[in-house]
Motif scaffolding. Sequence first.
Motif, PDB file in Angstrom:
ATOM      1  N   GLN A 294       0.410  -0.844  -0.064  1.00  0.00           N
ATOM      2  CA  GLN A 294      -0.125   0.043   0.143  1.00  0.00           C
ATOM      3  C   GLN A 294       1.113   0.745  -0.004  1.00  0.00           C
TER       4      GLN A 294
ATOM      5  N   GLN B  87       2.147   4.881   0.514  1.00  0.00           N
ATOM      6  CA  GLN B  87       1.889   6.156   1.977  1.00  0.00           C
ATOM      7  C   GLN B  87       1.735   7.225   1.008  1.00  0.00           C
TER       8      GLN B  87
ATOM      9  N   GLY C  26       5.337   1.940  -2.869  1.00  0.00           N
ATOM     10  CA  GLY C  26       4.238   1.317  -3.484  1.00  0.00           C
ATOM     11  C   GLY C  26       5.365   1.454  -4.427  1.00  0.00           C
TER      12      GLY C  26
ATOM     13  N   GLY D 256      -4.932   2.273  -6.465  1.00  0.00           N
ATOM     14  CA  GLY D 256      -3.366   1.605  -6.111  1.00  0.00           C
ATOM     15  C   GLY D 256      -4.769   0.563  -6.362  1.00  0.00           C
ATOM     16  N   ARG D 257      -5.887  -0.135  -7.083  1.00  0.00           N
ATOM     17  CA  ARG D 257      -6.028  -1.728  -7.249  1.00  0.00           C
ATOM     18  C   ARG D 257      -6.089  -1.157  -9.058  1.00  0.00           C
TER      19      ARG D 257
ATOM     20  N   ASP E   6      -7.824   5.230  -3.445  1.00  0.00           N
ATOM     21  CA  ASP E   6      -7.936   4.441  -2.313  1.00  0.00           C
ATOM     22  C   ASP E   6      -6.587   4.462  -1.618  1.00  0.00           C
ATOM     23  N   CYS E   7      -5.557   5.715  -2.392  1.00  0.00           N
ATOM     24  CA  CYS E   7      -4.885   5.552  -1.058  1.00  0.00           C
ATOM     25  C   CYS E   7      -5.223   7.641  -1.160  1.00  0.00           C
TER      26      CYS E   7
END
Length: 128
Positions: free
Chosen positions: A1, A3, A27, A100-101, A116-117
């Motif tokens: 994930q 940051q 990531g 991130g997906r 999503d981040c």
Amino acid sequence: QVQLVESGGGLVQTGDSLRLSCQASGGTFGTYPMAWFRQALGNERELVAAMTWSGTVTYYGDSVKGRFTISRDGAKNTVYLQMNSLNTEDTAIYYCAARGRSYHFTQVYSSPQDYDCWGQGTKVTVSA
């Protein structure tokens, strides 16, 4: 994930410029579609600028077109938002976001739900 940490906000006057930075860690930064959103007091979070994972396609909100520029430096794992000709309506907290997906290579994502981040935000205040 991944940051995300934003920086570069502050208090400026109408007509001034600022450059916001978003430092990514944890990531594979170079493969994420990225965006900047902002949220003014009492308002919903709105898109400022977004880019594809490669940075070759960008999209801007109507209120910032021609004044703001989004860019990325893969070597520094950093996304920038250059803001020129600032006005009082640009006052807000600015957030960096990464998707991130899974994504489509040529797709620019414009909704907060597409990401999503998120970073913690950096405050920009423009005085008259």
